[in-house]
Design an enzyme around this catalytic site. Sequence first.
Site, short mmCIF file in Angstrom:
data_model
loop_
_atom_site.label_atom_id
_atom_site.label_comp_id
_atom_site.label_asym_id
_atom_site.label_seq_id
_atom_site.Cartn_x
_atom_site.Cartn_y
_atom_site.Cartn_z
N ASP A 158 -7.65 -3.78 -0.80
CA ASP A 158 -8.43 -2.74 -1.93
C ASP A 158 -9.84 -2.45 -1.28
O ASP A 158 -10.36 -3.33 -0.86
CB ASP A 158 -8.70 -3.49 -3.38
CG ASP A 158 -8.95 -2.53 -4.23
OD1 ASP A 158 -7.95 -1.64 -4.62
OD2 ASP A 158 -10.12 -2.24 -4.71
N SER A 159 -10.22 -1.29 -1.32
CA SER A 159 -11.30 -0.73 -0.56
C SER A 159 -12.12 0.51 -1.21
O SER A 159 -11.68 0.91 -2.04
CB SER A 159 -10.98 -0.36 1.08
OG SER A 159 -9.80 0.25 0.94
N ASP A 175 -13.84 9.30 5.95
CA ASP A 175 -14.22 8.96 7.06
C ASP A 175 -15.11 10.21 7.92
O ASP A 175 -16.07 9.81 8.42
CB ASP A 175 -13.23 8.63 8.17
CG ASP A 175 -12.74 7.11 8.07
OD1 ASP A 175 -13.28 6.65 7.60
OD2 ASP A 175 -11.67 7.07 8.56
N THR A 231 0.74 -1.39 -0.05
CA THR A 231 -0.17 0.16 -0.02
C THR A 231 0.76 1.25 -0.12
O THR A 231 1.87 1.27 0.56
CB THR A 231 -0.80 0.16 1.16
OG1 THR A 231 -1.78 1.18 1.14
CG2 THR A 231 -0.43 0.14 2.64
N PHE A 260 -9.25 8.90 7.77
CA PHE A 260 -8.86 9.52 6.66
C PHE A 260 -9.75 9.52 5.72
O PHE A 260 -11.05 8.90 5.92
CB PHE A 260 -7.41 8.54 6.41
CG PHE A 260 -7.57 7.19 5.82
CD1 PHE A 260 -7.67 6.34 7.00
CD2 PHE A 260 -8.02 6.89 4.67
CE1 PHE A 260 -8.34 4.90 6.81
CE2 PHE A 260 -8.22 5.39 4.32
CZ PHE A 260 -8.25 4.61 5.25
N GLY A 308 -2.96 5.95 5.82
CA GLY A 308 -4.22 5.86 6.78
C GLY A 308 -4.40 4.29 6.78
O GLY A 308 -4.85 3.65 7.85
N LYS A 309 -4.63 3.59 5.65
CA LYS A 309 -4.76 2.02 5.57
C LYS A 309 -3.74 1.28 6.48
O LYS A 309 -4.06 0.53 7.45
CB LYS A 309 -4.58 1.54 4.34
CG LYS A 309 -5.69 1.47 3.55
CD LYS A 309 -5.51 0.74 2.15
CE LYS A 309 -6.42 0.98 1.15
NZ LYS A 309 -5.86 0.23 -0.27
N ASN A 327 -1.02 4.00 0.95
CA ASN A 327 -1.98 4.75 1.61
C ASN A 327 -1.56 4.53 3.17
O ASN A 327 -1.73 3.59 3.81
CB ASN A 327 -3.52 4.33 1.31
CG ASN A 327 -4.57 5.14 2.06
OD1 ASN A 327 -4.34 5.45 3.13
ND2 ASN A 327 -5.48 5.30 1.35
N HIS A 356 -15.16 -1.96 7.97
CA HIS A 356 -14.78 -3.06 7.03
C HIS A 356 -13.67 -3.68 6.82
O HIS A 356 -13.44 -4.88 6.82
CB HIS A 356 -15.29 -2.19 5.59
CG HIS A 356 -14.36 -0.89 5.51
ND1 HIS A 356 -14.34 -0.06 6.28
CD2 HIS A 356 -13.58 -0.57 4.45
CE1 HIS A 356 -13.44 1.13 6.15
NE2 HIS A 356 -13.05 0.82 4.93
O1 LIG Z 1 -3.88 1.09 -3.23
P1 LIG Z 1 -3.08 1.51 -2.26
O2 LIG Z 1 -2.02 2.12 -2.33
O3 LIG Z 1 -3.40 0.62 -0.90
O4 LIG Z 1 -4.06 2.92 -1.65
P2 LIG Z 1 -5.41 3.32 -2.20
O5 LIG Z 1 -5.87 4.69 -1.41
O6 LIG Z 1 -5.36 3.77 -3.71
O7 LIG Z 1 -6.41 2.45 -2.04
P3 LIG Z 1 -7.61 1.84 -2.86
O8 LIG Z 1 -7.39 1.71 -4.23
O9 LIG Z 1 -8.13 0.65 -2.42
O10 LIG Z 1 -8.68 2.84 -2.48
C1 LIG Z 1 -9.59 2.86 -1.44
C2 LIG Z 1 -10.30 4.29 -1.21
O11 LIG Z 1 -11.29 4.07 -0.55
C3 LIG Z 1 -11.43 5.02 0.43
N1 LIG Z 1 -11.34 4.20 1.87
C4 LIG Z 1 -11.13 3.06 2.08
N2 LIG Z 1 -11.26 2.55 3.20
C5 LIG Z 1 -11.39 3.69 3.91
C6 LIG Z 1 -11.57 4.18 5.26
O12 LIG Z 1 -11.41 3.05 6.19
N3 LIG Z 1 -11.87 5.36 5.57
C7 LIG Z 1 -12.02 6.14 4.61
N4 LIG Z 1 -11.97 6.10 3.35
C8 LIG Z 1 -11.67 4.97 2.89
C9 LIG Z 1 -10.13 5.90 0.53
O13 LIG Z 1 -10.69 7.16 -0.42
C10 LIG Z 1 -9.15 5.15 -0.23
O14 LIG Z 1 -8.37 6.18 -1.13
#
Ligand SMILES: O=P(O)(O)OP(=O)(O)OP(=O)(O)OC[C@H]1O[C@@H](n2cnc3c(O)ncnc32)[C@H](O)[C@@H]1O
Length: 213
Positions: A77-78, A165, A13, A162, A17-18, A15, A190
Amino acid sequence: MRNAGRARVYVATKNVGKLREMEQLFGDAPFDLATFGKYEDPIEGDTSYADNAALKARALHAQLTRAGQPGNVLADDSGLEVYALDRRPGVLTAFYGGAELSWAERRTRLIAELEASPLGASDRRARFVCALHFIGADGREFATMGTVDGEIAPHERGELGFSFDPVFLYPPLGRTFAELSGEEKNRCSHRAIATAALLAALSLAGVPAEVHD
Ligand SMILES: O=P(O)(O)OP(=O)(O)OP(=O)(O)OC[C@H]1O[C@@H](n2cnc3c(O)ncnc32)[C@H](O)[C@@H]1O
């Protein structure tokens, strides 16, 4: 003597925050989460969280192997699905509104788009979805999913968490995810549900393997 081993898991990742949440969610589990500085994220598809999580995990697995550093990997992936918007932004949540918008601007835009939609006045339901994909150093793969139901708040509230949220209202607590402490969010999110399922599956499969000394 036999001990439960600890195993390093590289997280695919970019991200932060994740990653922070995953570190807390893995808590006492016998894994040490790490990042690989040279991780190059693949171009994600637009149809399936599970496929994208597998894609990211396999990309990092291959990159670690090429670097002569094979190990366990984990990808998430979320996304956020808004029912009145036909479940958009969904798999494309990370790109909502385009790269030039800040997260605050994206949140404002989402509320405005919902309220301008034909069903937006009566239906604010939304859910977060998380797909996790783990590949063991031995090549075994494990995939889990988690979802949490909520609503899009009329205005953003809270400073924690993040991305989306501050606009995701969690009805059982009457607060947005950005108004929950990390511990509270990690009891219901989730990502928490998908992580609990993954840790249970890994434990049943005997990962990490016991070490003998
Ligand atoms: O692929 P990586 O590098 O892990 O990072 P990304 O941010 O691009 O990840 P995703 O493609 O999975 O996109 C998921 C998006 O969904 C949102 N998201 C997922 N989980 C969240 C959470 O717990 N709180 C807030 N927003 C969330 C957030 O905007 C993320 O950028």
